[in-house]
Write a protein that holds these residues in place. Structure first.
Motif, PDB file in Angstrom:
ATOM      1  N   PHE A  69      -5.427  -5.720   2.703  1.00  0.00           N
ATOM      2  CA  PHE A  69      -6.751  -6.326   2.527  1.00  0.00           C
ATOM      3  C   PHE A  69      -7.844  -5.284   2.764  1.00  0.00           C
ATOM      4  O   PHE A  69      -8.797  -5.179   1.981  1.00  0.00           O
ATOM      5  N   ILE A  70      -7.716  -4.536   3.840  1.00  0.00           N
ATOM      6  CA  ILE A  70      -8.721  -3.523   4.180  1.00  0.00           C
ATOM      7  C   ILE A  70      -8.824  -2.489   3.065  1.00  0.00           C
ATOM      8  O   ILE A  70      -9.934  -2.143   2.619  1.00  0.00           O
ATOM      9  N   SER A  71      -7.686  -2.047   2.572  1.00  0.00           N
ATOM     10  CA  SER A  71      -7.672  -1.071   1.465  1.00  0.00           C
ATOM     11  C   SER A  71      -8.335  -1.648   0.213  1.00  0.00           C
ATOM     12  O   SER A  71      -9.101  -0.949  -0.454  1.00  0.00           O
ATOM     13  N   GLN A  72      -8.052  -2.886  -0.086  1.00  0.00           N
ATOM     14  CA  GLN A  72      -8.645  -3.548  -1.249  1.00  0.00           C
ATOM     15  C   GLN A  72     -10.170  -3.599  -1.121  1.00  0.00           C
ATOM     16  O   GLN A  72     -10.889  -3.300  -2.071  1.00  0.00           O
ATOM     17  N   VAL A  73     -10.673  -3.960   0.048  1.00  0.00           N
ATOM     18  CA  VAL A  73     -12.121  -4.025   0.268  1.00  0.00           C
ATOM     19  C   VAL A  73     -12.737  -2.637   0.136  1.00  0.00           C
ATOM     20  O   VAL A  73     -13.796  -2.480  -0.485  1.00  0.00           O
ATOM     21  N   LEU A  74     -12.093  -1.633   0.688  1.00  0.00           N
ATOM     22  CA  LEU A  74     -12.640  -0.275   0.631  1.00  0.00           C
ATOM     23  C   LEU A  74     -12.612   0.308  -0.773  1.00  0.00           C
ATOM     24  O   LEU A  74     -13.412   1.194  -1.090  1.00  0.00           O
ATOM     25  N   ASN A  75     -11.744  -0.186  -1.619  1.00  0.00           N
ATOM     26  CA  ASN A  75     -11.633   0.351  -2.970  1.00  0.00           C
ATOM     27  C   ASN A  75     -12.397  -0.459  -4.009  1.00  0.00           C
ATOM     28  O   ASN A  75     -12.205  -0.273  -5.208  1.00  0.00           O
ATOM     29  N   THR A  76     -13.260  -1.362  -3.558  1.00  0.00           N
ATOM     30  CA  THR A  76     -14.070  -2.146  -4.508  1.00  0.00           C
ATOM     31  C   THR A  76     -15.520  -1.735  -4.468  1.00  0.00           C
ATOM     32  O   THR A  76     -15.980  -1.124  -3.564  1.00  0.00           O
TER      33      THR A  76
END
Length: 182
Positions: free
Chosen positions: A175-182
């Motif tokens: 989830f954290i990675s997804q947020v940082l990559n948006t």
């Protein structure tokens, strides 16, 4: 008779706390600011560069473990033993990198009544994770739907990994990675 695996060890009780997620508390912002200021004052003699309240308690409306996370940047870990000596006098417990498993930071836990009340993450100025921590916090602060989604995920994972902090943290990574990559 079966023995408790921690019964005869020197491992503190707070090291094995269960994961408890609480509803967001309006006091967390005040506590975060207070802890950040106290740490900045306490450690200023070590030429710290920045101090930030991070983590879930730094995001209004986000359910969290009631533990204030503070991040401090310094030039090097050269004086870490002096920092440990200073913080130990103020209820902070040092978790060395060999135990923490994160060589990029120096980690401390503030304990009151055998419970964690704050975490301190000390990083070098050039550490890439510094910016990512702030970016993740700020993206959540700016997006109520992300706060809701992350809050639901945290509650679910806290039930699933109630007694395993490492797995709980690892399970949030996607989830954290997804947020940082948006």
């Amino acid at each position: 008779m079966k023995e408790d695996k921690h019964e005869h060890s020197n491992i503190p009780i707070w090291a094995y706390e269960t994961i408890e997620i609480e509803d967001s508390n309006v006091q967390w912002a005040r506590l975060g600011l207070q802890e950040t200021r106290e740490l900045f004052d306490l450690l200023s003699k070590f030429d710290i560069k920045e101090a930030e309240h991070i983590g879930s308690t730094a995001v209004p409306g986000l359910p969290a473990k009631p533990i204030i996370d503070v991040m401090i940047s310094i030039e090097s870990f050269e004086k870490i033993h002096d920092i440990v000596d200073t913080l130990t006098l103020h209820d902070w417990h040092y978790v060395p990198p060999e135990l923490d498993g994160q060589t990029w930071r120096r980690f401390f836990v503030k304990v009151k009544n055998d419970k964690r009340v704050a975490h301190l993450h000390i990083m070098k100025v050039a550490e890439d994770r510094w910016g990512k921590q702030i970016e993740f916090r700020d993206k959540l602060r700016d997006n109520p739907s992300l706060v809701k989604e992350y809050g639901l995920l945290k509650r679910h994972l806290a039930k699933e990994f109630r007694n395993d902090r490492e797995k709980y943290t690892q399970a949030k990574a996607a989830f954290i990675s997804q947020v940082l990559n948006t």
